[in-house]
Design a protein around this motif. Structure first.
Motif, PDB file in Angstrom:
ATOM      1  N   PHE A  86       0.826  -1.207   0.000  1.00 20.94           N
ATOM      2  CA  PHE A  86       0.000   0.000   0.000  1.00 20.94           C
ATOM      3  C   PHE A  86       0.858   1.253   0.000  1.00 20.94           C
ATOM      4  O   PHE A  86       2.031   1.241   0.393  1.00 20.94           O
ATOM      5  N   ASP A  87       0.241   2.363  -0.448  1.00 22.54           N
ATOM      6  CA  ASP A  87       0.965   3.636  -0.535  1.00 22.54           C
ATOM      7  C   ASP A  87       0.732   4.472   0.711  1.00 22.54           C
ATOM      8  O   ASP A  87       0.140   4.012   1.695  1.00 22.54           O
ATOM      9  N   LYS A  88       1.169   5.729   0.674  1.00 27.37           N
ATOM     10  CA  LYS A  88       1.108   6.603   1.844  1.00 27.37           C
ATOM     11  C   LYS A  88      -0.314   6.920   2.281  1.00 27.37           C
ATOM     12  O   LYS A  88      -0.545   7.337   3.430  1.00 27.37           O
ATOM     13  N   ASP A  89      -1.271   6.760   1.382  1.00 32.78           N
ATOM     14  CA  ASP A  89      -2.674   7.017   1.713  1.00 32.78           C
ATOM     15  C   ASP A  89      -3.413   5.751   2.130  1.00 32.78           C
ATOM     16  O   ASP A  89      -4.625   5.784   2.354  1.00 32.78           O
ATOM     17  N   ILE A  93      11.089  -3.027   1.800  1.00 36.88           N
ATOM     18  CA  ILE A  93       9.767  -2.523   2.183  1.00 36.88           C
ATOM     19  C   ILE A  93       9.328  -3.253   3.448  1.00 36.88           C
ATOM     20  O   ILE A  93       9.303  -4.485   3.472  1.00 36.88           O
ATOM     21  N   PRO A  94       8.984  -2.531   4.512  1.00 35.30           N
ATOM     22  CA  PRO A  94       8.681  -3.196   5.785  1.00 35.30           C
ATOM     23  C   PRO A  94       7.314  -3.880   5.800  1.00 35.30           C
ATOM     24  O   PRO A  94       6.357  -3.428   5.169  1.00 35.30           O
ATOM     25  N   TRP A  95       7.267  -4.970   6.540  1.00 36.14           N
ATOM     26  CA  TRP A  95       6.031  -5.698   6.783  1.00 36.14           C
ATOM     27  C   TRP A  95       5.315  -5.019   7.943  1.00 36.14           C
ATOM     28  O   TRP A  95       5.861  -4.884   9.041  1.00 36.14           O
ATOM     29  N   ILE A  96       4.106  -4.564   7.720  1.00 34.67           N
ATOM     30  CA  ILE A  96       3.336  -3.866   8.744  1.00 34.67           C
ATOM     31  C   ILE A  96       2.351  -4.852   9.365  1.00 34.67           C
ATOM     32  O   ILE A  96       1.516  -5.437   8.664  1.00 34.67           O
ATOM     33  N   THR A  97       2.455  -5.052  10.670  1.00 34.57           N
ATOM     34  CA  THR A  97       1.574  -5.986  11.368  1.00 34.57           C
ATOM     35  C   THR A  97       0.823  -5.263  12.478  1.00 34.57           C
ATOM     36  O   THR A  97       1.180  -4.156  12.887  1.00 34.57           O
ATOM     37  N   GLY A  98      -0.220  -5.925  12.964  1.00 32.31           N
ATOM     38  CA  GLY A  98      -1.008  -5.383  14.063  1.00 32.31           C
ATOM     39  C   GLY A  98      -2.209  -4.577  13.632  1.00 32.31           C
ATOM     40  O   GLY A  98      -3.052  -4.220  14.464  1.00 32.31           O
ATOM     41  N   LEU A  99      -2.322  -4.255  12.329  1.00 27.97           N
ATOM     42  CA  LEU A  99      -3.471  -3.494  11.843  1.00 27.97           C
ATOM     43  C   LEU A  99      -4.700  -4.398  11.766  1.00 27.97           C
ATOM     44  O   LEU A  99      -4.604  -5.546  11.342  1.00 27.97           O
ATOM     45  N   LYS A 100      -5.822  -3.877  12.159  1.00 32.64           N
ATOM     46  CA  LYS A 100      -7.078  -4.622  12.097  1.00 32.64           C
ATOM     47  C   LYS A 100      -7.853  -4.157  10.874  1.00 32.64           C
ATOM     48  O   LYS A 100      -8.143  -2.970  10.720  1.00 32.64           O
ATOM     49  N   PHE A 101      -8.179  -5.087   9.998  1.00 33.55           N
ATOM     50  CA  PHE A 101      -8.912  -4.705   8.794  1.00 33.55           C
ATOM     51  C   PHE A 101      -9.834  -5.839   8.352  1.00 33.55           C
ATOM     52  O   PHE A 101      -9.665  -6.995   8.738  1.00 33.55           O
ATOM     53  N   PRO A 158      -9.101  -1.194   4.825  1.00 34.61           N
ATOM     54  CA  PRO A 158     -10.212  -0.855   5.729  1.00 34.61           C
ATOM     55  C   PRO A 158      -9.816  -0.980   7.200  1.00 34.61           C
ATOM     56  O   PRO A 158     -10.213  -1.899   7.904  1.00 34.61           O
ATOM     57  N   VAL A 159      -9.001  -0.039   7.673  1.00 33.67           N
ATOM     58  CA  VAL A 159      -8.559  -0.059   9.067  1.00 33.67           C
ATOM     59  C   VAL A 159      -9.471   0.812   9.913  1.00 33.67           C
ATOM     60  O   VAL A 159     -10.170   1.697   9.410  1.00 33.67           O
ATOM     61  N   GLU A 160      -9.468   0.563  11.215  1.00 34.28           N
ATOM     62  CA  GLU A 160     -10.322   1.312  12.132  1.00 34.28           C
ATOM     63  C   GLU A 160      -9.867   2.764  12.257  1.00 34.28           C
ATOM     64  O   GLU A 160     -10.684   3.675  12.338  1.00 34.28           O
ATOM     65  N   ASN A 161      -8.549   2.983  12.288  1.00 32.63           N
ATOM     66  CA  ASN A 161      -7.999   4.323  12.461  1.00 32.63           C
ATOM     67  C   ASN A 161      -7.174   4.702  11.235  1.00 32.63           C
ATOM     68  O   ASN A 161      -6.051   4.244  11.064  1.00 32.63           O
ATOM     69  N   GLY A 162      -7.745   5.545  10.374  1.00 32.72           N
ATOM     70  CA  GLY A 162      -7.068   5.933   9.146  1.00 32.72           C
ATOM     71  C   GLY A 162      -5.817   6.766   9.385  1.00 32.72           C
ATOM     72  O   GLY A 162      -4.940   6.846   8.520  1.00 32.72           O
ATOM     73  N   ARG A 163      -5.711   7.398  10.562  1.00 32.78           N
ATOM     74  CA  ARG A 163      -4.535   8.232  10.852  1.00 32.78           C
ATOM     75  C   ARG A 163      -3.262   7.411  10.984  1.00 32.78           C
ATOM     76  O   ARG A 163      -2.165   7.956  10.940  1.00 32.78           O
ATOM     77  N   VAL A 164      -3.414   6.104  11.139  1.00 31.66           N
ATOM     78  CA  VAL A 164      -2.231   5.259  11.297  1.00 31.66           C
ATOM     79  C   VAL A 164      -1.335   5.321  10.059  1.00 31.66           C
ATOM     80  O   VAL A 164      -0.119   5.167  10.160  1.00 31.66           O
ATOM     81  N   PHE A 165      -1.918   5.620   8.884  1.00 32.95           N
ATOM     82  CA  PHE A 165      -1.107   5.685   7.670  1.00 32.95           C
ATOM     83  C   PHE A 165      -0.175   6.891   7.686  1.00 32.95           C
ATOM     84  O   PHE A 165       0.931   6.835   7.144  1.00 32.95           O
ATOM     85  N   HIS A 185       5.427  -3.155  13.837  1.00 33.42           N
ATOM     86  CA  HIS A 185       4.212  -3.655  14.487  1.00 33.42           C
ATOM     87  C   HIS A 185       3.533  -2.528  15.269  1.00 33.42           C
ATOM     88  O   HIS A 185       4.194  -1.754  15.964  1.00 33.42           O
ATOM     89  N   TYR A 186       2.209  -2.452  15.137  1.00 36.05           N
ATOM     90  CA  TYR A 186       1.407  -1.493  15.903  1.00 36.05           C
ATOM     91  C   TYR A 186       0.464  -2.264  16.815  1.00 36.05           C
ATOM     92  O   TYR A 186      -0.270  -3.141  16.355  1.00 36.05           O
ATOM     93  N   ASP A 187       0.504  -1.916  18.118  1.00 39.07           N
ATOM     94  CA  ASP A 187      -0.410  -2.591  19.041  1.00 39.07           C
ATOM     95  C   ASP A 187      -1.752  -1.873  19.062  1.00 39.07           C
ATOM     96  O   ASP A 187      -1.976  -0.904  18.324  1.00 39.07           O
ATOM     97  N   THR A 188      -2.651  -2.330  19.916  1.00 40.28           N
ATOM     98  CA  THR A 188      -4.010  -1.771  19.948  1.00 40.28           C
ATOM     99  C   THR A 188      -4.045  -0.318  20.419  1.00 40.28           C
ATOM    100  O   THR A 188      -5.039   0.382  20.220  1.00 40.28           O
ATOM    101  N   HIS A 189      -2.965   0.136  21.058  1.00 38.56           N
ATOM    102  CA  HIS A 189      -2.896   1.520  21.540  1.00 38.56           C
ATOM    103  C   HIS A 189      -2.147   2.430  20.566  1.00 38.56           C
ATOM    104  O   HIS A 189      -1.929   3.610  20.874  1.00 38.56           O
ATOM    105  N   GLY A 190      -1.732   1.885  19.440  1.00 37.31           N
ATOM    106  CA  GLY A 190      -1.028   2.687  18.448  1.00 37.31           C
ATOM    107  C   GLY A 190       0.457   2.803  18.683  1.00 37.31           C
ATOM    108  O   GLY A 190       1.133   3.599  18.024  1.00 37.31           O
ATOM    109  N   ASN A 191       0.995   2.016  19.611  1.00 42.09           N
ATOM    110  CA  ASN A 191       2.438   2.022  19.857  1.00 42.09           C
ATOM    111  C   ASN A 191       3.152   1.198  18.791  1.00 42.09           C
ATOM    112  O   ASN A 191       2.693   0.121  18.415  1.00 42.09           O
TER     113      ASN A 191
END
Length: 242
Positions: free
Chosen positions: A114-117, A131-139, A149-156, A177-183
């Motif tokens: 995926f791109d920056k958006d 290119i990094p593997w992004i984990t922890g996103l819920k979609f 289709p993530v819950e928080n679009g600001r994560v991008f 990796h992003y946890d449920t608190h966005g860390n």
């Protein structure tokens, strides 16, 4: 008089045949000998060449020009488009315009980039280096050319900021990796880096860059979530794996 007319017709006919013959010779034997590739990062020049010039027919200058100007361009994964510029009848420059990719997620046996958006620009069966593997996103269901289709679009925005900083500091990571608190956490071989929130991320990544020589060959977790640029004393720790 008749002989003069016949002679003129013969000359015209021979001229026409000569032009056609010369055109045919140029068409069939004018081959591209040198190919320069620019703008490529995800593919080598040899790979781009193999995509576009698969045989001697595709290396024919006339065929190449016609295809580039009047036919749909070849579909190449991670390439938005390309342009072929003739610098001579025997030399071309292929200018590659790659798709902007900041990360990928694993979904149903495929890797979706995926791109920056957060738009899914490519589905691929293999992982692409750099290119990094992004984990922890819920979609939910993912579709090509649609936003993840993530819950928080600001994560991008946070992913883009982080990946740009990693690129600027020439730091290669295996996973973000992003946890449920966005860390955010990074995985780099046997070393894990806990970054915490997006706050003061530039300072955290700069500090990580400085610590890379010390971390080489170690196994454990570096905690940078407590980093504070206002403090002059180191406020983070590294915990070795037991």
């Amino acid at each position: 008089m008749k002989d003069t007319k016949k002679s003129r017709r013969k000359v015209k006919l021979m001229t026409a045949v000569s032009v056609l013959l010369l055109g045919a010779i140029l068409f069939f034997f004018l081959q591209i000998k040198e190919i320069k590739v620019t703008g490529n990062k995800k593919y080598t020049a040899e790979q781009i060449e193999s995509f576009l010039f698969q045989d001697s027919w595709s290396r024919n200058a006339a065929v190449c020009f016609y295809r580039d100007r009047f036919k749909e361009h070849e579909q190449i994964p991670f390439v938005e488009d390309y342009k072929i510029v003739f610098t001579s009848p025997f030399k071309v420059e292929v200018i590659v315009y790659e798709k902007s990719v900041v990360g990928y997620v694993s979904y149903m046996g495929s890797y979706l980039y995926f791109d920056k958006d957060g738009i899914v620009v490519e589905s691929f069966s293999a992982r692409l280096e750099g290119i990094p593997w992004i984990t922890g996103l819920k979609f939910g269901h993912i579709a090509l050319h649609q936003p993840l289709p993530v819950e928080n679009g600001r994560v991008f925005d946070e992913i883009l900021t982080l990946t740009q900083m990693l690129t600027t500091h020439e730091i290669t990571v295996d996973e973000v990796h992003y946890d449920t608190h966005g860390n955010a956490s990074l995985t780099m071989g046997q070393v894990r880096v806990f970054l915490g929130s997006n706050s003061q991320m530039n300072g955290k990544i700069s500090e990580l860059k400085d610590q890379l020589p010390v971390l080489e060959g170690l196994s454990g977790t570096l905690y940078l979530d407590t980093y504070n640029e206002a403090e002059t004393v180191t406020s983070y720790r590294f915990v070795k794996d037991s």
